[in-house]
Design a protein around this motif. Structure first.
Motif, mmCIF file in Angstrom:
data_model
loop_
_atom_site.group_PDB
_atom_site.id
_atom_site.type_symbol
_atom_site.label_atom_id
_atom_site.label_comp_id
_atom_site.label_asym_id
_atom_site.label_seq_id
_atom_site.Cartn_x
_atom_site.Cartn_y
_atom_site.Cartn_z
ATOM 1 N N LEU A 199 0.780 -1.223 0.113
ATOM 2 C CA LEU A 199 -0.083 -0.040 0.040
ATOM 3 C C LEU A 199 0.913 1.245 0.082
ATOM 4 O O LEU A 199 0.583 2.288 -0.421
ATOM 5 C CB LEU A 199 -0.933 -0.001 1.282
ATOM 6 N N ILE A 200 2.071 1.108 0.493
ATOM 7 C CA ILE A 200 2.917 2.410 0.859
ATOM 8 C C ILE A 200 3.474 2.820 -0.649
ATOM 9 O O ILE A 200 3.206 3.810 -1.234
ATOM 10 C CB ILE A 200 4.357 2.079 1.541
ATOM 11 N N SER A 201 3.830 1.665 -1.788
ATOM 12 C CA SER A 201 4.295 1.905 -2.951
ATOM 13 C C SER A 201 3.233 2.600 -3.778
ATOM 14 O O SER A 201 3.149 3.269 -4.531
ATOM 15 C CB SER A 201 4.767 0.684 -3.819
ATOM 16 N N GLY A 249 3.211 26.571 -11.031
ATOM 17 C CA GLY A 249 2.499 25.454 -11.102
ATOM 18 C C GLY A 249 3.225 23.873 -11.106
ATOM 19 O O GLY A 249 2.826 23.032 -11.420
ATOM 20 N N ARG A 250 4.429 24.078 -10.710
ATOM 21 C CA ARG A 250 5.020 23.017 -10.638
ATOM 22 C C ARG A 250 4.920 22.239 -9.055
ATOM 23 O O ARG A 250 4.594 22.959 -8.272
ATOM 24 C CB ARG A 250 6.717 23.182 -10.674
ATOM 25 N N SER A 251 5.132 21.017 -9.361
ATOM 26 C CA SER A 251 4.715 20.321 -7.957
ATOM 27 C C SER A 251 6.015 20.367 -7.065
ATOM 28 O O SER A 251 7.182 20.718 -7.409
ATOM 29 C CB SER A 251 4.814 18.709 -8.443
ATOM 30 N N VAL A 252 5.799 20.570 -5.961
ATOM 31 C CA VAL A 252 6.593 20.677 -4.855
ATOM 32 C C VAL A 252 7.689 19.645 -4.633
ATOM 33 O O VAL A 252 8.805 19.653 -4.200
ATOM 34 C CB VAL A 252 6.055 21.128 -3.247
ATOM 35 N N ILE A 253 7.102 18.517 -4.756
ATOM 36 C CA ILE A 253 7.745 17.029 -4.724
ATOM 37 C C ILE A 253 8.332 16.850 -6.076
ATOM 38 O O ILE A 253 7.842 16.727 -7.253
ATOM 39 C CB ILE A 253 6.629 15.952 -4.528
ATOM 40 N N ASN A 254 9.745 16.825 -5.999
ATOM 41 C CA ASN A 254 10.630 16.787 -6.992
ATOM 42 C C ASN A 254 11.096 15.006 -7.533
ATOM 43 O O ASN A 254 10.631 14.810 -8.474
ATOM 44 C CB ASN A 254 12.131 17.340 -7.038
ATOM 45 N N GLU A 255 10.929 14.203 -6.228
ATOM 46 C CA GLU A 255 11.145 13.024 -6.478
ATOM 47 C C GLU A 255 10.748 12.239 -5.185
ATOM 48 O O GLU A 255 10.792 12.806 -4.013
ATOM 49 C CB GLU A 255 12.718 12.642 -6.575
ATOM 50 N N LEU A 256 9.877 11.084 -5.312
ATOM 51 C CA LEU A 256 9.239 10.405 -4.346
ATOM 52 C C LEU A 256 9.469 8.892 -4.575
ATOM 53 O O LEU A 256 9.074 8.455 -5.578
ATOM 54 C CB LEU A 256 7.635 10.751 -4.335
ATOM 55 N N LYS A 257 10.434 8.431 -3.881
ATOM 56 C CA LYS A 257 10.879 7.054 -4.053
ATOM 57 C C LYS A 257 10.759 6.345 -2.912
ATOM 58 O O LYS A 257 11.034 6.371 -1.777
ATOM 59 C CB LYS A 257 12.537 7.139 -4.426
ATOM 60 N N ARG A 258 10.303 5.037 -3.355
ATOM 61 C CA ARG A 258 10.294 3.935 -2.361
ATOM 62 C C ARG A 258 11.533 3.192 -2.289
ATOM 63 O O ARG A 258 11.972 2.777 -3.239
ATOM 64 C CB ARG A 258 9.285 2.663 -2.605
#
Length: 131
Positions: free
Chosen positions: A5-7, A69-78
Motif C-alpha cells: 500500500l505504501i508503494s 504550477g510545478r509540483s513541490v515534490i521533485n522525487e518520491l521514491k520507495r
C-alpha cells in the motif's frame, strides 16, 4: 489485490502531481497515514483527510504546487520494498540531499522523518525518500 500500500500510495501521488491534479485518493493504512502526516508537516502536500466509504477507508490528499504550477515534490521514491527490505541504524540516518530532502523511516517509536529519528537516536526500515 495490492500487496504494498505504501508503494501504491506514493505512485498515486507521483502520477497525480505529474498530471497536475489538485487531489488524489489513496487506500488507507496506518503506515500510509503516518507517512502523509510527515509529508504534510514538511510541506510536501497541502493536507489529507481520511474518508470512510461503506466499510472501506480512503485518504484524500490535496497536492501542493509552487507559484509556477510545478509540483513541490521533485522525487518520491520507495526504498524498502517487500522483496528487499532496507534498514539503517541511528548513525546512518542523517541529512538527505543536504537538508533539502526527507527520509521517512519506520522505527520502534513509529513512522518518523530522518530529523526526528536522528534526534530520538533510533534507526529502522527506510520507507521512502522525498525531495
Amino acid at each position: 489485490m495490492i500487496n504494498d500500500l505504501i508503494s501504491d500510495g506514493l505512485t498515486r501521488i507521483r502520477n497525480a502531481s505529474m498530471r497536475r491534479l489538485d487531489t488524489t485518493k489513496l487506500l488507507h493504512s496506518n503506515v500510509v497515514e503516518a507517512t502523509l502526516k510527515i509529508l504534510a508537516n514538511k510541506s510536501y502536500i497541502e493536507s489529507y483527510n481520511v474518508v470512510e466509504e461503506g466499510n472501506k477507508k480512503f485518504i484524500n490528499v490535496v497536492l501542493k504546487y509552487d507559484e509556477r504550477g510545478r509540483s513541490v515534490i521533485n522525487e518520491l521514491k520507495r526504498v524498502s520494498k517487500p522483496g528487499r527490505r532496507v534498514y539503517q541504524g541511528r548513525d546512518e540516518i542523517k541529512r538527505f540531499k543536504n537538508g533539502y530532502g526527507t527520509i521517512i523511516v519506520s522505527t520502534s517509536k513509529g513512522v518518523l522523518s530522518n530529523d526526528e529519528a536522528h534526534k530520538a537516536g533510533v534507526g529502522g526500515e527506510v520507507l521512502c525518500t522525498v525531495w
